[in-house]
Write a protein that holds these residues in place. Structure first.
Motif, mmCIF file in Angstrom:
data_model
loop_
_atom_site.group_PDB
_atom_site.id
_atom_site.type_symbol
_atom_site.label_atom_id
_atom_site.label_comp_id
_atom_site.label_asym_id
_atom_site.label_seq_id
_atom_site.Cartn_x
_atom_site.Cartn_y
_atom_site.Cartn_z
ATOM 1 N N LEU A 13 0.660 -1.250 -0.123
ATOM 2 C CA LEU A 13 -0.010 0.043 0.035
ATOM 3 C C LEU A 13 0.990 1.442 -0.125
ATOM 4 O O LEU A 13 0.551 2.523 -0.741
ATOM 5 C CB LEU A 13 -0.835 0.110 1.151
ATOM 6 N N ASN A 14 1.958 1.377 0.555
ATOM 7 C CA ASN A 14 2.743 2.168 0.875
ATOM 8 C C ASN A 14 3.463 2.656 -0.757
ATOM 9 O O ASN A 14 3.506 3.878 -0.953
ATOM 10 C CB ASN A 14 4.033 2.049 1.816
ATOM 11 N N GLU A 15 3.974 1.640 -1.248
ATOM 12 C CA GLU A 15 4.336 1.775 -2.738
ATOM 13 C C GLU A 15 3.413 2.486 -3.649
ATOM 14 O O GLU A 15 3.670 3.479 -4.225
ATOM 15 C CB GLU A 15 4.806 0.284 -3.330
ATOM 16 N N ILE A 16 2.092 2.031 -3.444
ATOM 17 C CA ILE A 16 1.222 2.532 -4.508
ATOM 18 C C ILE A 16 0.830 3.962 -4.034
ATOM 19 O O ILE A 16 0.984 4.898 -4.874
ATOM 20 C CB ILE A 16 -0.317 1.614 -4.395
ATOM 21 N N PHE A 17 0.557 4.351 -2.788
ATOM 22 C CA PHE A 17 0.011 5.524 -2.486
ATOM 23 C C PHE A 17 1.371 6.566 -2.455
ATOM 24 O O PHE A 17 1.375 7.843 -2.602
ATOM 25 C CB PHE A 17 -0.120 5.738 -0.882
ATOM 26 N N SER A 18 2.550 6.035 -2.413
ATOM 27 C CA SER A 18 3.871 6.829 -2.634
ATOM 28 C C SER A 18 3.967 7.344 -4.172
ATOM 29 O O SER A 18 4.277 8.619 -4.576
ATOM 30 C CB SER A 18 5.007 6.315 -2.538
ATOM 31 N N ILE A 19 3.553 6.564 -5.097
ATOM 32 C CA ILE A 19 3.293 6.868 -6.532
ATOM 33 C C ILE A 19 2.112 8.039 -6.455
ATOM 34 O O ILE A 19 2.410 8.887 -7.316
ATOM 35 C CB ILE A 19 2.865 5.617 -7.582
ATOM 36 N N PHE A 20 1.126 7.921 -5.893
ATOM 37 C CA PHE A 20 0.148 9.026 -5.913
ATOM 38 C C PHE A 20 0.600 10.075 -5.282
ATOM 39 O O PHE A 20 0.109 11.123 -5.669
ATOM 40 C CB PHE A 20 -1.188 8.252 -5.177
ATOM 41 N N ASP A 21 1.264 10.232 -4.235
ATOM 42 C CA ASP A 21 1.824 11.387 -3.704
ATOM 43 C C ASP A 21 2.804 11.993 -4.703
ATOM 44 O O ASP A 21 2.674 13.351 -4.558
ATOM 45 C CB ASP A 21 2.942 10.933 -2.356
ATOM 46 N N CYS A 22 3.534 11.569 -5.534
ATOM 47 C CA CYS A 22 4.385 12.150 -6.609
ATOM 48 C C CYS A 22 3.401 12.745 -7.486
ATOM 49 O O CYS A 22 3.657 13.942 -7.931
ATOM 50 C CB CYS A 22 5.286 10.875 -7.246
ATOM 51 N N LEU A 23 2.393 12.184 -7.802
ATOM 52 C CA LEU A 23 1.419 12.772 -8.835
ATOM 53 C C LEU A 23 0.963 13.890 -8.265
ATOM 54 O O LEU A 23 0.494 14.807 -9.012
ATOM 55 C CB LEU A 23 0.213 11.694 -9.454
#
Length: 576
Positions: free
Chosen positions: A424-434
């Motif tokens: 979940l952290n990996e996915i949400f980190s991608i969203f944070d960059c977006l």
């Protein structure tokens, strides 16, 4: 009929009347009298104000005096500790009261505190009286059930209040909703309440907002109490500081010379006295220094900060205090210089350890500020550091996005908690960059749901377009993630545009959040959407209809909203 009584209105006396009846002026006088009577009737009608419908006196039960809480003595002690009764109005409380009245749509709102024999209003909107007797107070009933908001839809139909003078006469209360104000120790000391002169009720959103504002009232009272304590401590500190300043010379003579390094110079810059501590720091023998010129004995000081400050003190005959690094000893020193016509007295001590601690504190402060910026938007963090009491702003143009990971719950049952959090952290980190890429503000994550907004805390002209780009990029980045990790996640995304209230809640663990119908509808767009789809409201559609391709989903039934027209974003429109 006696005509003389109308003489003052322009009608003639009886003899004159008979004399002039055949004249045309008679009709003119009658017309003038009729006009005067019409104006009089109009003024009388306008002065009559209809009162609310009241029950017949024979059907009104007697007023029921409220009982007192079992812990009344402790409750009153908790109230008195705030030292707030009979204090002047304060803007921070008035802002909360006005906000409560505005959100709930009532003409009256109060921050009321229940004392021994009265209910006193710290803040009030729509009412002039500063207090009412406790036996007539609605809020005295509300504090008996501190865990819930007391709502009285129609006081004239409620046997507890039907005979209450606040209901049977001005201000003619019909509706009441009071949220108990609970201290951190659990004592109900009053309410934040809203009132109306007509029967009514609150929506769930209004009820929730009233509870949130009630907690903010208590937070403001706690802040007020802490500020008062700090002010008293500061006053005591200033008193002590003034006394120390008055005896500063005695402190220097009696203490500093014994604990700090000290040396004295004559007007020709020659050493006249050097204590043992100073000799150790300067790495010189006392006998070698006495009678020597300081610039010859310590040539490394020539042209240094020491040189500059020593000469300035002598030239201007002023005392100076400064800090500097001494390269020969590789240490930091705090130096205090006291000039006189007999020369110069210099006290100094090693502050190298303090400098190390200060540097560590600066580093920790930097770490804390970076952590704060991970929790709150930078403009909001700056306002908090300025000790702004309440942060609550209204924004007219904001786009809100909710995204939920489909199939994540099933995945959670097949992998360990550590693997689950890492995924979940990996996915949400991608969203944070977006989020950073599109200039948006991440609001929070709730389980496997992600919330982001455009247009807060700073207005953004292309907020709707930026949110749409964020949604499309989230879908494509999740597809890349699935291909890389062999997963089959999908996103269900909902978007809405409109007005929101944004602010910081809490007194310990801060959170920047959004409230309002716009937020609730965006959440409904996600929950009523479809996996792999971006569902938007008609409001958002009108903002971005020229930039994207859409699928008209038609009218759907939305919980809490009824029938709504919605659309799916299918992709970007290519302009040839």
């Amino acid at each position: 009929m006696k005509f003389g009584v109308f003489k003052e209105y322009g009608v003639l006396s009886k003899p004159a009347f008979y004399k002039k009846t055949r004249q045309k002026g008679f009709y003119k006088n009658v017309t003038r009298l009729a006009g005067w009577l019409a104006k009089l009737v109009k003024r009388l009608k306008s002065s009559i104000t209809p009162s609310p419908k009241r029950r017949h006196p024979s059907t009104i039960p007697p007023t029921q005096a409220p009982a007192k809480p079992s812990d009344e003595e402790e409750r009153l002690k908790a109230l008195n500790e705030y030292n707030i009764l009979d204090t002047p109005a304060e803007e921070a409380f008035d802002d909360l009261t006005r906000l409560a009245a505005s959100i709930c749509g009532t003409p009256i709102a109060l921050v009321s505190l229940t004392a021994t024999n009265r209910q006193w209003f710290k803040s009030k909107v729509g009412i002039d009286s500063p207090e009412v007797p406790r036996e007539d107070a609605f809020c005295a009933h509300a504090i008996l059930n501190p865990d819930q908001v007391m709502i009285v839809p129609d006081a004239s139909e409620d046997d507890r209040f039907a005979g209450n003078p606040l209901v049977t006469s001005a201000p003619d209360i019909r509706f009441y909703a009071g949220n108990p104000l609970i201290t951190p120790d659990g004592f109900p000391i009053g309410t934040l309440c809203v009132l109306d002169r007509i029967p009514r009720n609150l929506t769930p959103e209004q009820l929730d907002a009233l509870q949130v504002l009630g907690r903010q009232v208590i937070a403001q009272m706690e802040l007020r109490l802490n500020v008062s304590r700090l002010e008293r401590q500061l006053a005591r500190y200033q008193q002590v500081k003034a006394k120390l300043r008055a005896s500063d010379q005695q402190v220097v003579d009696l203490l500093e010379s014994m604990t700090d390094a000290f040396f004295a110079l004559d007007p020709q810059w020659r050493f006249t006295y050097v204590n043992q501590k100073a000799a150790e720091i300067l790495q010189r023998n006392i006998d070698e220094l006495l009678g020597q010129d300081i610039w010859e004995a310590l040539p490394e000081m020539v042209g240094s900060v020491f040189d500059e400050q020593y000469r300035k003190a002598v030239a201007q005959q002023i005392s100076l205090s400064f800090e500097d690094f001494h390269w020969p000893t590789t240490k930091w020193f705090e130096i205090r210089v006291f000039p006189s016509y007999e020369g110069l007295s210099v006290f100094f001590h090693d502050i190298s350890r303090r400098k190390v601690v200060e540097e560590a504190l600066r580093y920790q402060q930097g770490q804390s500020e970076r952590l704060l910026l991970n929790i709150l938007p930078e403009p909001i963090a700056e306002r908090l550091k300025q000790e702004e009491n309440i942060i609550a702003d209204s924004f007219d143009e904001v786009s809100v996005l909710f995204a939920d990971l489909v199939n994540f719950t099933q995945m959670a049952s097949r992998i360990s908690p550590t693997e689950l959090v890492a995924l979940l952290n990996e996915i949400f980190s991608i969203f944070d960059c977006l989020t950073e890429k599109h200039g948006l503000e991440k609001i929070k994550t709730i389980g496997d749901a992600y919330m982001v907004a455009g247009g807060v805390p700073l207005p953004k002209s292309n907020h709707a377009e930026a949110i749409a780009e964020m949604a499309l990029d989230m879908q494509s980045s999740l597809e890349d993630f699935n291909a890389k990790r062999g997963t089959d996640f999908a996103l269900r995304i909902g978007i809405n545009t409109g007005t929101v209230v944004a602010g910081v809640i809490g007194t310990k663990k801060f959170i920047y959040d959004l409230w309002g119908d716009t937020v609730n509808t965006a959440s409904r767009m996600e929950s009523h959407g479809a996996a792999g789809c971006i569902q938007i409201t008609e409001t958002t559609y009108h903002h971005i209809q020229d930039q994207y391709l859409f699928e008209d989903r038609g009218v759907i039934s939305v919980k809490g909203k009824g029938e709504m027209q919605t659309y799916f974003i299918k992709g970007r429109r290519i302009n040839l």
